[in-house]
Design a protein around this motif. Structure first.
Motif, short mmCIF file in Angstrom:
data_model
loop_
_atom_site.label_atom_id
_atom_site.label_comp_id
_atom_site.label_asym_id
_atom_site.label_seq_id
_atom_site.Cartn_x
_atom_site.Cartn_y
_atom_site.Cartn_z
N VAL A 1 24.27 1.83 40.88
CA VAL A 1 23.21 2.83 41.00
C VAL A 1 23.64 3.73 42.15
O VAL A 1 23.67 3.30 43.30
N ASP A 2 24.03 4.95 41.82
CA ASP A 2 24.70 5.81 42.80
C ASP A 2 23.80 6.95 43.25
O ASP A 2 23.28 7.70 42.43
N ASN A 3 23.67 7.09 44.56
CA ASN A 3 22.83 8.14 45.11
C ASN A 3 23.64 9.35 45.59
O ASN A 3 23.11 10.21 46.28
N SER A 4 24.90 9.44 45.21
CA SER A 4 25.67 10.62 45.60
C SER A 4 25.58 11.67 44.50
O SER A 4 24.99 11.43 43.44
N GLY A 5 26.23 12.80 44.73
CA GLY A 5 26.26 13.85 43.71
C GLY A 5 27.42 13.70 42.74
O GLY A 5 27.60 14.52 41.85
N ALA A 6 28.21 12.63 42.91
CA ALA A 6 29.48 12.55 42.16
C ALA A 6 29.30 12.41 40.65
O ALA A 6 30.15 12.87 39.88
N PHE A 7 28.23 11.77 40.21
CA PHE A 7 28.12 11.46 38.77
C PHE A 7 26.87 12.03 38.10
O PHE A 7 26.66 11.83 36.91
N ARG A 8 26.03 12.72 38.88
CA ARG A 8 24.70 13.07 38.34
C ARG A 8 24.77 13.89 37.07
O ARG A 8 23.93 13.74 36.18
N MET A 9 25.76 14.79 36.97
CA MET A 9 25.81 15.65 35.79
C MET A 9 26.82 15.16 34.76
O MET A 9 27.08 15.82 33.76
N ASP A 10 27.39 13.97 34.97
CA ASP A 10 28.30 13.36 34.00
C ASP A 10 27.48 12.99 32.76
O ASP A 10 26.46 12.31 32.85
N ARG A 11 27.94 13.44 31.59
CA ARG A 11 27.20 13.19 30.35
C ARG A 11 27.07 11.70 30.05
O ARG A 11 26.19 11.28 29.32
N GLU A 12 28.00 10.93 30.57
CA GLU A 12 27.97 9.48 30.28
C GLU A 12 27.26 8.69 31.38
O GLU A 12 27.34 7.47 31.41
N VAL A 13 26.59 9.42 32.26
CA VAL A 13 25.85 8.75 33.34
C VAL A 13 24.40 9.23 33.29
O VAL A 13 24.13 10.42 33.42
N PRO A 14 23.46 8.30 33.04
CA PRO A 14 22.06 8.73 33.04
C PRO A 14 21.57 9.05 34.46
O PRO A 14 22.06 8.47 35.43
N LEU A 15 20.65 9.98 34.54
CA LEU A 15 20.05 10.39 35.82
C LEU A 15 18.58 9.99 35.72
O LEU A 15 17.83 10.55 34.93
N HIS B 1 13.65 4.89 30.18
CA HIS B 1 14.46 4.45 29.03
C HIS B 1 15.92 4.83 29.20
O HIS B 1 16.81 4.18 28.67
N ALA B 2 16.21 5.92 29.93
CA ALA B 2 17.58 6.43 30.04
C ALA B 2 18.51 5.44 30.74
O ALA B 2 19.72 5.49 30.57
N VAL B 3 17.92 4.51 31.51
CA VAL B 3 18.76 3.61 32.31
C VAL B 3 19.66 2.75 31.44
O VAL B 3 20.73 2.31 31.87
N ARG B 4 19.27 2.52 30.20
CA ARG B 4 20.05 1.60 29.35
C ARG B 4 21.28 2.27 28.75
O ARG B 4 22.18 1.59 28.27
N MET B 5 21.29 3.60 28.74
CA MET B 5 22.44 4.31 28.13
C MET B 5 23.44 4.65 29.23
O MET B 5 23.41 5.74 29.79
N ARG B 6 24.30 3.69 29.58
CA ARG B 6 25.20 3.88 30.73
C ARG B 6 26.59 3.37 30.38
O ARG B 6 27.04 2.34 30.90
N PRO B 7 27.32 4.10 29.51
CA PRO B 7 28.63 3.63 29.07
C PRO B 7 29.63 3.42 30.20
O PRO B 7 30.55 2.62 30.07
N ARG B 8 29.45 4.11 31.32
CA ARG B 8 30.40 3.92 32.43
C ARG B 8 29.95 2.82 33.39
O ARG B 8 30.60 2.55 34.39
N GLY B 9 28.77 2.24 33.09
CA GLY B 9 28.27 1.21 34.00
C GLY B 9 27.70 1.81 35.27
O GLY B 9 27.51 1.12 36.28
N ILE B 10 27.44 3.13 35.23
CA ILE B 10 26.93 3.82 36.41
C ILE B 10 25.63 4.53 36.03
O ILE B 10 25.54 5.16 34.97
N VAL B 11 24.64 4.42 36.90
CA VAL B 11 23.37 5.15 36.76
C VAL B 11 23.25 6.01 38.01
O VAL B 11 23.49 5.53 39.12
N ALA B 12 22.87 7.28 37.84
CA ALA B 12 22.78 8.16 39.01
C ALA B 12 21.33 8.32 39.47
O ALA B 12 20.40 8.32 38.65
N ASN B 13 21.20 8.46 40.77
CA ASN B 13 19.92 8.73 41.40
C ASN B 13 19.89 10.22 41.75
O ASN B 13 20.85 10.74 42.30
N PRO B 14 18.80 10.93 41.44
CA PRO B 14 18.79 12.37 41.72
C PRO B 14 18.84 12.70 43.21
O PRO B 14 18.59 11.86 44.06
N ASN B 15 19.13 13.96 43.47
CA ASN B 15 19.09 14.51 44.83
C ASN B 15 17.65 14.47 45.36
O ASN B 15 16.69 14.58 44.60
#
Ligand code: 2RA
Length: 348
Positions: free
Chosen positions: A92-106, A114-128
Protein backbone atom coordinates in the motif's frame (compact mmCIF):
# COMPACT_ATOMS: atom_id res chain seq x y z
CA UNK A 1 -1.86 -14.23 14.93
CA UNK A 2 -2.92 -11.70 12.31
CA UNK A 3 -0.98 -10.91 9.13
CA UNK A 4 2.50 -9.42 9.31
CA UNK A 5 2.66 -5.72 8.52
CA UNK A 6 5.71 -3.73 7.48
CA UNK A 7 5.80 0.06 7.83
CA UNK A 8 8.39 1.38 5.39
CA UNK A 9 9.42 4.95 6.17
CA UNK A 10 8.51 4.56 9.83
CA UNK A 11 10.57 7.56 10.97
CA UNK A 12 9.12 10.17 8.57
CA UNK A 13 6.35 12.72 9.19
CA UNK A 14 3.64 10.35 7.91
CA UNK A 15 5.36 7.26 9.34
CA UNK A 16 5.23 8.71 12.86
CA UNK A 17 1.50 9.39 12.55
CA UNK A 18 1.09 5.88 11.16
CA UNK A 19 2.57 4.39 14.33
CA UNK A 20 0.09 6.40 16.42
CA UNK A 21 -2.80 5.28 14.23
CA UNK A 22 -1.73 1.63 14.40
CA UNK A 23 -1.66 2.00 18.18
CA UNK A 24 -5.18 3.48 18.26
CA UNK A 25 -7.10 1.30 15.79
CA UNK A 26 -8.41 -2.20 16.40
CA UNK A 27 -5.31 -4.37 16.47
CA UNK A 28 -5.63 -6.84 13.62
CA UNK A 29 -1.93 -7.32 12.95
CA UNK A 30 0.49 -10.01 14.03
CA UNK A 31 4.05 -8.71 13.84
CA UNK A 32 4.51 -5.03 12.92
CA UNK A 33 7.95 -4.57 11.41
CA UNK A 34 9.39 -1.06 11.18
CA UNK A 35 11.61 -0.36 8.19
CA UNK A 36 13.51 2.82 7.33
CA UNK A 37 16.70 4.00 5.66
CA UNK A 38 19.90 2.41 6.99
CA UNK A 39 20.59 5.75 8.74
CA UNK A 40 17.62 5.14 11.07
CA UNK A 41 18.20 1.41 11.61
CA UNK A 42 18.60 0.47 15.26
CA UNK A 43 16.37 3.27 16.55
CA UNK A 44 13.45 2.17 18.71
CA UNK A 45 9.96 3.52 18.12
CA UNK A 46 6.75 2.96 20.08
CA UNK A 47 3.91 1.10 18.42
CA UNK A 48 1.02 -0.62 20.22
CA UNK A 49 2.68 0.34 23.51
CA UNK A 50 5.89 -1.53 22.74
CA UNK A 51 9.32 -0.37 21.67
CA UNK A 52 10.14 -1.84 18.26
CA UNK A 53 13.59 -1.64 16.68
CA UNK A 54 13.76 -0.15 13.19
CA UNK A 55 15.42 -2.35 10.57
CA UNK A 56 17.13 -1.15 7.41
CA UNK A 57 15.38 -1.25 4.04
CA UNK A 58 16.75 -4.39 2.34
CA UNK A 59 15.16 -7.22 0.35
CA UNK A 60 15.46 -9.49 3.38
CA UNK A 61 13.43 -7.05 5.49
CA UNK A 62 10.31 -8.14 3.54
CA UNK A 63 10.63 -11.86 4.34
CA UNK A 64 7.29 -13.12 5.66
CA UNK A 65 5.57 -9.71 5.26
CA UNK A 66 1.91 -9.91 4.17
CA UNK A 67 1.18 -6.20 3.81
CA UNK A 68 3.77 -3.43 3.41
CA UNK A 69 2.84 0.22 3.81
CA UNK A 70 5.22 2.64 2.10
CA UNK A 71 5.56 6.26 3.26
CA UNK A 72 8.73 7.20 1.40
CA UNK A 73 9.72 9.54 -1.47
CA UNK A 74 8.57 8.65 -4.99
CA UNK A 75 11.93 7.35 -6.17
CA UNK A 76 12.34 5.08 -3.13
CA UNK A 77 8.83 3.68 -3.60
CA UNK A 78 9.38 3.23 -7.35
CA UNK A 79 12.41 1.06 -6.62
CA UNK A 80 11.33 -0.83 -3.51
CA UNK A 81 7.56 -1.38 -3.82
CA UNK A 82 7.98 -3.87 -6.71
CA UNK A 83 10.69 -5.65 -4.68
CA UNK A 84 8.35 -5.99 -1.69
CA UNK A 85 5.55 -7.18 -4.00
CA UNK A 86 7.89 -9.76 -5.59
CA UNK A 87 8.62 -11.01 -2.07
CA UNK A 88 4.90 -11.68 -1.66
CA UNK A 89 3.72 -8.59 0.22
CA UNK A 90 0.73 -6.55 -0.87
CA UNK A 91 2.09 -3.01 -1.02
CA UNK A 92 0.00 0.00 0.00
CA UNK A 93 1.99 2.93 -1.33
CA UNK A 94 1.54 6.54 -0.31
CA UNK A 95 3.96 8.01 -2.85
CA UNK A 96 3.13 9.44 -6.25
CA UNK A 97 5.04 6.69 -8.06
CA UNK A 98 2.12 4.39 -8.93
CA UNK A 99 -1.08 6.41 -8.48
CA UNK A 100 -1.79 6.82 -12.17
CA UNK A 101 -0.55 3.35 -13.19
CA UNK A 102 -3.47 1.59 -14.90
CA UNK A 103 -2.57 -1.63 -13.13
CA UNK A 104 -2.56 -0.02 -9.70
CA UNK A 105 -5.86 0.85 -8.02
CA UNK A 106 -6.11 4.21 -6.24
CA UNK A 107 -8.30 3.57 -3.24
CA UNK A 108 -10.34 5.57 -0.76
CA UNK A 109 -12.22 3.01 1.36
CA UNK A 110 -15.33 5.21 1.77
CA UNK A 111 -15.54 5.84 -2.00
CA UNK A 112 -14.19 2.91 -4.06
CA UNK A 113 -13.33 0.04 -1.67
CA UNK A 114 -14.02 -2.60 -4.34
CA UNK A 115 -11.04 -1.35 -6.40
CA UNK A 116 -8.58 -2.74 -3.85
CA UNK A 117 -9.00 -6.27 -5.20
CA UNK A 118 -7.91 -5.40 -8.74
CA UNK A 119 -4.15 -5.13 -8.18
CA UNK A 120 -2.22 -7.16 -10.78
CA UNK A 121 1.09 -5.63 -9.66
CA UNK A 122 0.42 -6.39 -6.01
CA UNK A 123 0.44 -2.66 -5.35
CA UNK A 124 -2.41 -0.42 -4.17
CA UNK A 125 -1.89 3.35 -4.21
CA UNK A 126 -2.98 5.86 -1.61
CA UNK A 127 -4.04 9.26 -3.00
CA UNK A 128 -2.23 12.54 -2.42
CA UNK A 129 -3.25 14.34 0.78
CA UNK A 130 -4.88 17.24 -1.05
CA UNK A 131 -7.14 14.96 -3.06
CA UNK A 132 -7.89 12.95 0.07
CA UNK A 133 -8.83 16.01 2.08
CA UNK A 134 -11.93 16.54 -0.08
CA UNK A 135 -12.70 13.28 -1.86
CA UNK A 136 -14.73 11.52 0.84
CA UNK A 137 -17.22 14.40 0.99
CA UNK A 138 -17.27 14.73 -2.79
CA UNK A 139 -17.71 10.99 -3.29
CA UNK A 140 -20.81 11.06 -1.08
CA UNK A 141 -22.30 13.99 -3.01
CA UNK A 142 -21.39 12.41 -6.35
CA UNK A 143 -23.17 9.16 -5.40
CA UNK A 144 -26.41 11.12 -4.96
CA UNK A 145 -26.19 13.99 -7.44
CA UNK A 146 -23.72 12.87 -10.16
CA UNK A 147 -20.69 15.14 -10.41
CA UNK A 148 -20.23 17.15 -13.63
CA UNK A 149 -17.29 19.47 -12.87
CA UNK A 150 -15.08 20.78 -10.09
CA UNK A 151 -13.35 24.07 -9.33
CA UNK A 152 -11.07 23.78 -6.31
CA UNK A 153 -8.60 25.93 -4.38
CA UNK A 154 -6.42 24.44 -1.66
CA UNK A 155 -5.04 25.95 1.54
CA UNK A 156 -2.30 23.44 2.32
CA UNK A 157 -0.45 22.98 5.58
CA UNK A 158 3.33 22.86 5.65
CA UNK A 159 3.47 19.29 7.03
CA UNK A 160 2.34 18.19 3.57
CA UNK A 161 5.96 18.86 2.66
CA UNK A 162 7.17 16.56 5.47
CA UNK A 163 9.34 17.31 8.47
CA UNK A 164 11.30 19.89 6.45
CA UNK A 165 8.09 21.84 5.87
CA UNK A 166 7.25 21.89 9.56
CA UNK A 167 10.77 22.91 10.55
CA UNK A 168 10.73 25.70 7.96
CA UNK A 169 7.50 27.26 9.24
CA UNK A 170 8.59 26.93 12.89
CA UNK A 171 11.93 28.59 12.14
CA UNK A 172 10.37 31.38 10.11
CA UNK A 173 7.69 32.04 12.76
CA UNK A 174 10.34 32.39 15.43
CA UNK A 175 12.07 35.00 13.25
CA UNK A 176 8.94 37.11 12.64
CA UNK A 177 7.09 36.68 15.95
CA UNK A 178 6.65 39.87 17.94
CA UNK A 179 8.07 42.06 15.14
CA UNK A 180 6.44 44.69 12.95
CA UNK A 181 7.29 42.58 9.87
CA UNK A 182 4.73 42.14 7.13
CA UNK A 183 4.19 45.84 6.62
CA UNK A 184 6.55 46.67 3.76
CA UNK A 185 7.45 44.81 0.55
CA UNK A 186 10.05 42.11 1.06
CA UNK A 187 10.54 42.65 4.80
CA UNK A 188 9.45 39.09 5.68
CA UNK A 189 11.64 37.66 2.93
CA UNK A 190 14.69 39.52 4.23
CA UNK A 191 13.98 38.45 7.82
CA UNK A 192 13.67 34.74 7.08
CA UNK A 193 16.68 34.67 4.75
CA UNK A 194 17.49 32.87 1.54
CA UNK A 195 16.71 29.36 2.75
CA UNK A 196 12.95 28.92 2.37
CA UNK A 197 13.12 25.13 2.81
CA UNK A 198 10.81 23.11 0.58
CA UNK A 199 8.81 26.22 -0.40
CA UNK A 200 9.65 28.70 -3.14
CA UNK A 201 8.76 31.72 -0.95
CA UNK A 202 8.55 32.54 2.76
CA UNK A 203 5.50 30.85 4.27
CA UNK A 204 5.32 32.68 7.63
CA UNK A 205 2.99 35.73 7.43
CA UNK A 206 2.35 34.75 3.83
CA UNK A 207 0.46 32.52 1.40
CA UNK A 208 2.33 30.82 -1.43
CA UNK A 209 0.41 29.95 -4.60
CA UNK A 210 2.53 26.90 -5.31
CA UNK A 211 2.88 23.26 -4.25
CA UNK A 212 5.00 20.60 -5.93
CA UNK A 213 7.01 20.95 -9.13
CA UNK A 214 6.43 22.64 -12.47
CA UNK A 215 4.39 20.79 -15.08
CA UNK A 216 3.31 21.85 -18.57
CA UNK A 217 1.73 25.24 -19.22
CA UNK A 218 2.32 26.60 -15.74
CA UNK A 219 0.42 23.93 -13.80
CA UNK A 220 1.97 22.49 -10.64
CA UNK A 221 2.38 18.76 -10.03
CA UNK A 222 0.08 19.09 -7.02
CA UNK A 223 -2.68 20.59 -9.17
CA UNK A 224 -2.32 17.81 -11.72
CA UNK A 225 -2.53 15.23 -8.93
CA UNK A 226 -5.79 16.63 -7.59
CA UNK A 227 -7.30 16.54 -11.09
CA UNK A 228 -5.98 13.16 -12.22
CA UNK A 229 -6.57 11.37 -8.92
CA UNK A 230 -10.10 12.72 -8.43
CA UNK A 231 -11.01 11.46 -11.90
CA UNK A 232 -9.55 8.02 -11.21
CA UNK A 233 -11.08 7.56 -7.74
CA UNK A 234 -14.53 8.72 -8.81
CA UNK A 235 -14.37 6.74 -12.07
CA UNK A 236 -14.99 9.90 -14.10
CA UNK A 237 -12.07 10.00 -16.56
CA UNK A 238 -13.34 13.09 -18.40
CA UNK A 239 -14.36 15.14 -15.35
CA UNK A 240 -13.48 18.82 -15.90
CA UNK A 241 -11.38 19.88 -12.90
CA UNK A 242 -9.76 23.29 -12.33
CA UNK A 243 -7.39 23.47 -9.37
CA UNK A 244 -5.19 26.10 -7.74
CA UNK A 245 -2.95 24.84 -4.92
CA UNK A 246 -1.79 27.27 -2.25
CA UNK A 247 0.46 26.78 0.79
CA UNK A 248 -0.57 28.59 3.97
CA UNK A 249 1.13 29.03 7.35
CA UNK A 250 -0.69 26.15 9.03
CA UNK A 251 1.27 23.24 10.53
CA UNK A 252 -1.20 20.43 9.84
CA UNK A 253 -4.66 20.40 8.26
CA UNK A 254 -5.34 20.92 4.56
CA UNK A 255 -8.43 22.94 3.61
CA UNK A 256 -10.11 23.39 0.25
CA UNK A 257 -12.83 25.53 -1.21
CA UNK A 258 -14.88 23.46 -3.64
CA UNK A 259 -17.29 24.54 -6.37
CA UNK A 260 -18.95 21.31 -7.52
CA UNK A 261 -21.44 21.21 -10.38
CA UNK A 262 -23.86 18.28 -10.65
CA UNK A 263 -26.14 16.69 -13.24
CA UNK A 264 -29.29 18.44 -12.08
CA UNK A 265 -30.60 20.91 -9.55
CA UNK A 266 -29.35 20.45 -6.01
CA UNK A 267 -30.68 21.66 -2.69
CA UNK A 268 -28.69 22.59 0.35
CA UNK A 269 -31.08 20.58 2.51
CA UNK A 270 -30.36 17.37 0.58
CA UNK A 271 -26.63 18.09 0.46
CA UNK A 272 -26.60 18.62 4.22
CA UNK A 273 -28.48 15.36 4.77
CA UNK A 274 -25.93 13.47 2.65
CA UNK A 275 -22.94 15.07 4.35
CA UNK A 276 -24.40 14.60 7.83
CA UNK A 277 -24.81 10.86 7.28
CA UNK A 278 -21.83 9.96 5.04
CA UNK A 279 -19.28 7.72 6.78
CA UNK A 280 -16.05 9.60 7.47
CA UNK A 281 -17.63 13.04 7.05
CA UNK A 282 -18.66 15.53 9.73
CA UNK A 283 -20.94 18.40 8.75
CA UNK A 284 -20.06 21.37 10.94
CA UNK A 285 -21.91 24.23 9.43
CA UNK A 286 -23.79 26.83 11.41
CA UNK A 287 -22.80 30.28 10.22
CA UNK A 288 -25.36 31.84 12.59
CA UNK A 289 -23.34 30.46 15.46
CA UNK A 290 -20.03 31.20 13.73
CA UNK A 291 -19.44 27.46 13.30
CA UNK A 292 -17.36 26.07 10.48
CA UNK A 293 -14.28 23.83 10.45
CA UNK A 294 -10.78 25.28 10.61
CA UNK A 295 -7.46 23.42 10.50
CA UNK A 296 -6.60 24.53 14.04
CA UNK A 297 -9.65 22.65 15.31
CA UNK A 298 -9.61 19.56 13.09
CA UNK A 299 -5.89 18.72 13.37
CA UNK A 300 -5.43 15.31 14.97
CA UNK A 301 -8.93 14.11 14.04
CA UNK A 302 -9.91 11.48 11.49
CA UNK A 303 -12.95 12.78 9.53
CA UNK A 304 -13.34 15.09 6.59
CA UNK A 305 -15.01 18.20 8.01
CA UNK A 306 -17.39 20.20 5.84
CA UNK A 307 -18.83 23.66 6.39
CA UNK A 308 -20.11 26.70 4.49
CA UNK A 309 -22.45 24.56 2.39
CA UNK A 310 -24.24 26.87 -0.05
CA UNK A 311 -25.94 26.56 -3.40
CA UNK A 312 -24.16 28.59 -6.06
CA UNK A 313 -25.95 31.91 -6.48
CA UNK A 314 -25.92 31.72 -10.27
CA UNK A 315 -26.19 27.99 -10.87
CA UNK A 316 -28.86 25.80 -9.20
CA UNK A 317 -26.85 22.68 -10.13
CA UNK A 318 -23.75 23.71 -8.14
CA UNK A 319 -22.66 23.67 -4.51
CA UNK A 320 -19.99 25.66 -2.69
CA UNK A 321 -18.21 23.96 0.22
CA UNK A 322 -15.33 24.51 2.61
CA UNK A 323 -13.61 21.22 3.44
CA UNK A 324 -10.95 20.59 6.03
CA UNK A 325 -9.02 17.51 7.15
CA UNK A 326 -5.82 16.33 8.81
CA UNK A 327 -3.42 15.83 5.90
CA UNK A 328 -1.25 13.42 7.88
CA UNK A 329 -4.17 11.28 9.11
CA UNK A 330 -6.99 10.86 6.53
CA UNK A 331 -4.72 12.66 4.06
CA UNK A 332 -2.05 9.99 4.39
CA UNK A 333 -1.54 7.53 7.24
CA UNK A 334 -5.17 6.82 8.12
CA UNK A 335 -6.27 6.13 4.54
CA UNK A 336 -3.22 3.88 4.09
CA UNK A 337 -4.13 2.02 7.28
CA UNK A 338 -7.74 1.65 6.13
CA UNK A 339 -6.60 0.21 2.78
CA UNK A 340 -4.23 -2.16 4.57
CA UNK A 341 -7.14 -3.31 6.76
CA UNK A 342 -9.23 -4.03 3.64
CA UNK A 343 -6.37 -6.16 2.33
CA UNK A 344 -5.87 -7.85 5.71
CA UNK A 345 -9.53 -8.88 5.71
CA UNK A 346 -8.72 -11.07 2.68
CA UNK A 347 -6.27 -13.08 4.82
CA UNK A 348 -8.97 -14.19 7.24
C1 2RA B 1 1.77 18.59 0.00
N1 2RA B 1 0.20 17.07 -0.99
O1 2RA B 1 0.87 19.01 0.75
C2 2RA B 1 1.57 17.36 -0.77
C3 2RA B 1 2.32 16.24 -0.13
N2 2RA B 1 1.92 14.97 -0.53
O2 2RA B 1 2.84 19.13 -0.14
Amino acid sequence: PGPTLAVVGATGAVGSVMLQILSQRADIWGEIRLIASPRSAGRKLAVRGEQVEVVALTEEAFAGVDVAMFDVPDEVAARWAPIAAAKGAVVVDNSGAFRMDREVPLVVPEVNPHAVRMRPRGIVANPNCTTLSMIVALGALHAEFGLRSLVVSSYQAVSGAGRAGVETLRRQMSLVAGTELGTSPGDVRRAVGENTGPFPEPVALNVVPWAGSLREDGWSSEEMKVRDESRKILGLPQLPVAVTCVRVPVLTGHSLTVHARFEGEVTVAKAREILATAPGVVLYDDPDAGEFPTPADVVGTDPTWVGRVRRALDDPTALELFVCGDNLRKGAALNTAQIAELVAAEFR
